[in-house]
Motif scaffolding. Structure first.
Motif, PDB file in Angstrom:
ATOM      1  N   LEU A  45      11.311  14.651  14.587  1.00  0.00           N
ATOM      2  CA  LEU A  45      11.031  14.622  13.080  1.00  0.00           C
ATOM      3  C   LEU A  45      12.180  13.686  12.473  1.00  0.00           C
ATOM      4  O   LEU A  45      12.057  12.973  11.665  1.00  0.00           O
ATOM      5  N   ALA A  46      13.338  13.723  13.333  1.00  0.00           N
ATOM      6  CA  ALA A  46      14.395  12.794  13.034  1.00  0.00           C
ATOM      7  C   ALA A  46      14.036  11.399  12.956  1.00  0.00           C
ATOM      8  O   ALA A  46      14.307  10.631  12.199  1.00  0.00           O
ATOM      9  N   THR A  47      13.306  10.980  13.788  1.00  0.00           N
ATOM     10  CA  THR A  47      12.529   9.513  13.977  1.00  0.00           C
ATOM     11  C   THR A  47      11.800   9.436  12.585  1.00  0.00           C
ATOM     12  O   THR A  47      11.745   8.223  12.100  1.00  0.00           O
ATOM     13  N   THR A  48      10.959  10.180  12.345  1.00  0.00           N
ATOM     14  CA  THR A  48       9.874   9.942  11.309  1.00  0.00           C
ATOM     15  C   THR A  48      10.822   9.963   9.958  1.00  0.00           C
ATOM     16  O   THR A  48      10.654   8.800   9.059  1.00  0.00           O
ATOM     17  N   ALA A  49      11.966  10.751   9.748  1.00  0.00           N
ATOM     18  CA  ALA A  49      12.785  10.303   8.663  1.00  0.00           C
ATOM     19  C   ALA A  49      13.399   8.916   8.565  1.00  0.00           C
ATOM     20  O   ALA A  49      13.486   8.121   7.818  1.00  0.00           O
ATOM     21  N   ARG A  50      13.801   8.638   9.820  1.00  0.00           N
ATOM     22  CA  ARG A  50      14.712   6.996   9.935  1.00  0.00           C
ATOM     23  C   ARG A  50      13.557   5.867   9.674  1.00  0.00           C
ATOM     24  O   ARG A  50      13.925   5.022   8.998  1.00  0.00           O
ATOM     25  N   ASN A  51      12.215   6.234   9.865  1.00  0.00           N
ATOM     26  CA  ASN A  51      11.326   5.191   9.573  1.00  0.00           C
ATOM     27  C   ASN A  51      10.638   5.375   8.345  1.00  0.00           C
ATOM     28  O   ASN A  51      10.019   4.319   7.662  1.00  0.00           O
ATOM     29  N   LEU A  52      10.476   6.447   7.665  1.00  0.00           N
ATOM     30  CA  LEU A  52       9.902   6.401   6.419  1.00  0.00           C
ATOM     31  C   LEU A  52       9.942   5.445   5.197  1.00  0.00           C
ATOM     32  O   LEU A  52       9.044   4.766   4.902  1.00  0.00           O
ATOM     33  N   PHE A  53      11.208   5.163   4.806  1.00  0.00           N
ATOM     34  CA  PHE A  53      11.303   4.443   3.745  1.00  0.00           C
ATOM     35  C   PHE A  53      11.003   2.860   3.921  1.00  0.00           C
ATOM     36  O   PHE A  53      10.374   2.138   3.283  1.00  0.00           O
ATOM     37  N   ARG A  54      11.348   2.315   5.333  1.00  0.00           N
ATOM     38  CA  ARG A  54      10.879   1.157   5.594  1.00  0.00           C
ATOM     39  C   ARG A  54       9.537   0.874   6.021  1.00  0.00           C
ATOM     40  O   ARG A  54       8.876  -0.035   4.971  1.00  0.00           O
ATOM     41  N   LEU A  55       8.613   1.732   6.085  1.00  0.00           N
ATOM     42  CA  LEU A  55       7.163   1.829   6.318  1.00  0.00           C
ATOM     43  C   LEU A  55       6.586   1.728   4.992  1.00  0.00           C
ATOM     44  O   LEU A  55       5.777   1.033   4.591  1.00  0.00           O
ATOM     45  N   LEU A  56       7.056   2.512   3.734  1.00  0.00           N
ATOM     46  CA  LEU A  56       6.748   2.475   2.716  1.00  0.00           C
ATOM     47  C   LEU A  56       6.691   1.141   1.987  1.00  0.00           C
ATOM     48  O   LEU A  56       5.945   0.599   1.293  1.00  0.00           O
ATOM     49  N   ARG A  57       7.823   0.559   2.344  1.00  0.00           N
ATOM     50  CA  ARG A  57       8.288  -0.845   1.609  1.00  0.00           C
ATOM     51  C   ARG A  57       7.329  -1.869   2.622  1.00  0.00           C
ATOM     52  O   ARG A  57       6.578  -2.860   1.947  1.00  0.00           O
ATOM     53  N   GLU A  58       6.914  -1.540   3.566  1.00  0.00           N
ATOM     54  CA  GLU A  58       5.954  -2.463   4.687  1.00  0.00           C
ATOM     55  C   GLU A  58       4.588  -2.602   3.992  1.00  0.00           C
ATOM     56  O   GLU A  58       3.827  -3.433   3.721  1.00  0.00           O
ATOM     57  N   PHE A  59       4.216  -1.283   3.660  1.00  0.00           N
ATOM     58  CA  PHE A  59       3.049  -1.259   2.825  1.00  0.00           C
ATOM     59  C   PHE A  59       2.487  -1.851   1.552  1.00  0.00           C
ATOM     60  O   PHE A  59       1.543  -2.381   1.320  1.00  0.00           O
ATOM     61  N   ASP A  60       3.936  -1.858   0.977  1.00  0.00           N
ATOM     62  CA  ASP A  60       3.984  -2.555  -0.357  1.00  0.00           C
ATOM     63  C   ASP A  60       3.723  -3.990   0.185  1.00  0.00           C
ATOM     64  O   ASP A  60       3.118  -4.721  -0.786  1.00  0.00           O
ATOM     65  N   THR A  61       4.608  -4.489   0.755  1.00  0.00           N
ATOM     66  CA  THR A  61       4.509  -6.001   1.271  1.00  0.00           C
ATOM     67  C   THR A  61       3.007  -6.348   1.568  1.00  0.00           C
ATOM     68  O   THR A  61       2.537  -7.461   1.319  1.00  0.00           O
ATOM     69  N   GLU A  62       2.337  -5.563   2.458  1.00  0.00           N
ATOM     70  CA  GLU A  62       1.162  -5.816   3.011  1.00  0.00           C
ATOM     71  C   GLU A  62      -0.064  -5.596   1.628  1.00  0.00           C
ATOM     72  O   GLU A  62      -1.401  -6.082   2.125  1.00  0.00           O
ATOM     73  N   LYS A  63       0.377  -5.235   0.628  1.00  0.00           N
ATOM     74  CA  LYS A  63      -0.600  -5.173  -0.455  1.00  0.00           C
ATOM     75  C   LYS A  63      -1.860  -4.187  -0.134  1.00  0.00           C
ATOM     76  O   LYS A  63      -2.811  -4.715  -0.680  1.00  0.00           O
ATOM     77  N   VAL A  64      -1.529  -3.270   0.319  1.00  0.00           N
ATOM     78  CA  VAL A  64      -2.672  -2.139   0.599  1.00  0.00           C
ATOM     79  C   VAL A  64      -3.173  -1.394  -0.815  1.00  0.00           C
ATOM     80  O   VAL A  64      -2.108  -1.587  -1.747  1.00  0.00           O
ATOM     81  N   ASP A  65      -4.191  -1.099  -1.085  1.00  0.00           N
ATOM     82  CA  ASP A  65      -4.669  -0.638  -2.355  1.00  0.00           C
ATOM     83  C   ASP A  65      -4.588   0.891  -2.234  1.00  0.00           C
ATOM     84  O   ASP A  65      -4.198   1.564  -3.210  1.00  0.00           O
ATOM     85  N   ILE A  66      -4.603   1.657  -1.025  1.00  0.00           N
ATOM     86  CA  ILE A  66      -4.524   3.040  -0.681  1.00  0.00           C
ATOM     87  C   ILE A  66      -3.615   3.148   0.566  1.00  0.00           C
ATOM     88  O   ILE A  66      -4.024   2.676   1.603  1.00  0.00           O
ATOM     89  N   ILE A  67      -3.152   4.035   0.336  1.00  0.00           N
ATOM     90  CA  ILE A  67      -2.075   4.581   1.793  1.00  0.00           C
ATOM     91  C   ILE A  67      -2.463   6.092   1.831  1.00  0.00           C
ATOM     92  O   ILE A  67      -2.533   6.904   0.949  1.00  0.00           O
ATOM     93  N   ILE A  68      -3.097   6.440   2.900  1.00  0.00           N
ATOM     94  CA  ILE A  68      -3.468   7.748   3.446  1.00  0.00           C
ATOM     95  C   ILE A  68      -2.496   8.203   4.338  1.00  0.00           C
ATOM     96  O   ILE A  68      -2.368   7.674   5.243  1.00  0.00           O
ATOM     97  N   ALA A  69      -1.753   9.192   3.929  1.00  0.00           N
ATOM     98  CA  ALA A  69      -0.433   9.760   4.855  1.00  0.00           C
ATOM     99  C   ALA A  69      -0.777  11.055   5.448  1.00  0.00           C
ATOM    100  O   ALA A  69      -1.302  11.866   4.888  1.00  0.00           O
ATOM    101  N   GLU A  70      -0.659  11.151   6.885  1.00  0.00           N
ATOM    102  CA  GLU A  70      -0.632  12.506   7.380  1.00  0.00           C
ATOM    103  C   GLU A  70       0.581  13.222   6.957  1.00  0.00           C
ATOM    104  O   GLU A  70       1.669  12.831   6.683  1.00  0.00           O
TER     105      GLU A  70
END
Ligand code: TXA
Ligand code: MG
Length: 353
Positions: free
Chosen positions: A301-326
């Motif tokens: 879970l420590a790795t998921t915390a480390r990656n979270l905000f970077r990945l959310l920014r990446e989805f914004d950059t890729e301009k997806v319409d919908i993010i489905i998160a587990e």
């Protein structure tokens, strides 16, 4: 526009000349973004009403959202707070320096801009060597919210800070990506039992081992919208990070999550939407969508915390319409991750059992 100076510093042994440039800016009432172990902070002299006021302008932050004060010694806590309860000392012994913020009664020296007009003050001692060096050289406590524009994910790299605040602040100290990746745990010690207002880098379970009885405020769990009457700090009522895309969370057992996520993905793809999936290492290979990213392993879970905000920014950059998160487990650092995801989704959760 301001000229923003970006200085690369060694995260373990920061170059003192660079720290001094940043500390001078703080002492002159300027704004300095600096790494902490959690996320990058946007710092100003915590004792100067005028300096702290600039933080709100640079971030476009609502004026009633109080700011955490960062210290490098215990003595500074005595000056900032009227009384330090015995419980605070036990927590400080165990978790400082580190990602735990304590809410205490404020002393008169703390300006209103820092407390957001409350009679309490939030204080933490970060463990990042660069942060500690900056506070020591500045010779003042440093007020610092996360160094993002209000409403954007917290920055875990200096590049994230530059994207949001370049031209709006004086200095960025770049010491590479942060280690924890989610913000500090905010614990209110002015109530009995103490209450976790925001889950973060120090897990709730660890606090319980030291303090015995503590509570999780409903906002910390964030599994549903709460009423304004339940708000304990003005910051709680403000809109948090909301991605450009619609975000939905699928929660349940992994065996149930995988087919549900793929079913939803297929449905949105048929409607012509660009779909991103925030998966985990265990499930990533099962999906086909426009963009699939893994938070990390469910067993780490420590790795998921480390990656979270970077990945959310990446989805914004890729301009997806919908993010489905587990959804992931709400234990340890998982609670902090799920709190951020649930808020970002505006509590849009689908059960998959
Ligand atoms: O890890 C962190 O905490 C980062 C790094 C830079 O230290 N800082 C951070 O600050 O996340 P910010 O401003 O983004 O979040 C501060 C949180 C807000 O939820 C705010 O409402 C709460 O702390 N807070 C601050 N002062 C408070 C107070 N006196 N009473 C209750 N909550 C308070
Ligand atoms: Mg923030």
């Amino acid at each position: 526009m301001r000229q923003t100076v970006i200085l690369r510093v060694n995260p373990e042994e920061p170059e003192i000349d660079k720290i001094r440039v940043a500390a001078d800016a703080i002492r002159r009432g300027g704004l300095v973004a600096f790494p902490t172990e959690t996320v990058y902070g946007l710092g100003a002299d915590a004792l100067s009403q005028k300096a702290v006021a600039q933080i709100y302008t640079a971030k476009k932050r609502p004026l009633d959202n109080p700011i955490i004060v960062h210290v490098a010694s215990r003595e500074e806590v005595c000056k900032l707070s009227e009384s330090i309860p015995e419980r605070a000392n036990r927590l400080i012994d165990n978790f400082w320096p580190g990602p735990l913020t304590l809410v205490l009664k404020a002393s008169k020296t703390v300006p209103r801009a820092t407390t957001g007009g409350l009679d309490t003050v939030a204080i933490r001692m970060p463990s990042h060597t660069v942060a500690l060096a900056l506070i020591r050289e500045s010779k003042v406590p440093i007020a610092a919210p996360s160094a993002n524009l209000s409403g954007r994910p917290s920055p875990t790299t200096a590049e994230h800070v530059r994207q949001d605040l370049g031209g709006r602040i004086d200095v960025i100290l770049d010491a590479g990506p942060t280690m924890v990746g989610v913000e500090s745990t905010v614990l209110d010690l002015t109530v009995d039992p103490p209450q976790v207002l925001r889950p973060g880098g120090v897990p709730y379970e660890e606090l319980g081992k030291i303090l015995g009885r503590i509570e999780l405020h409903p906002v910390a769990i964030a599994d549903r919208r709460i009423s304004v009457a339940q708000v304990r700090s003005p910051g709680m009522k403000h809109r948090h990070y909301a991605p450009r895309a619609q975000l939905m969370i699928v929660e349940g057992s992994l065996e149930a999550i995988i087919p549900k996520v793929q079913e939803l993905t297929t449905r949105f793809l048929k409607k012509g939407k660009k779909v991103g999936i925030l998966a985990t290492d265990e499930s990533e290979s099962h999906y086909s969508a426009d963009v699939v990213k893994s938070l990390g392993s469910r067993n780490d879970l420590a790795t998921t915390a480390r990656n979270l905000f970077r990945l959310l920014r990446e989805f914004d950059t890729e301009k997806v319409d919908i993010i489905i998160a587990e959804g992931i487990a709400t234990e340890g650092l998982g609670l902090a991750v799920m709190n951020r995801l649930r808020k970002a989704s505006s509590f849009n959760t689908v059960r998959a059992d």
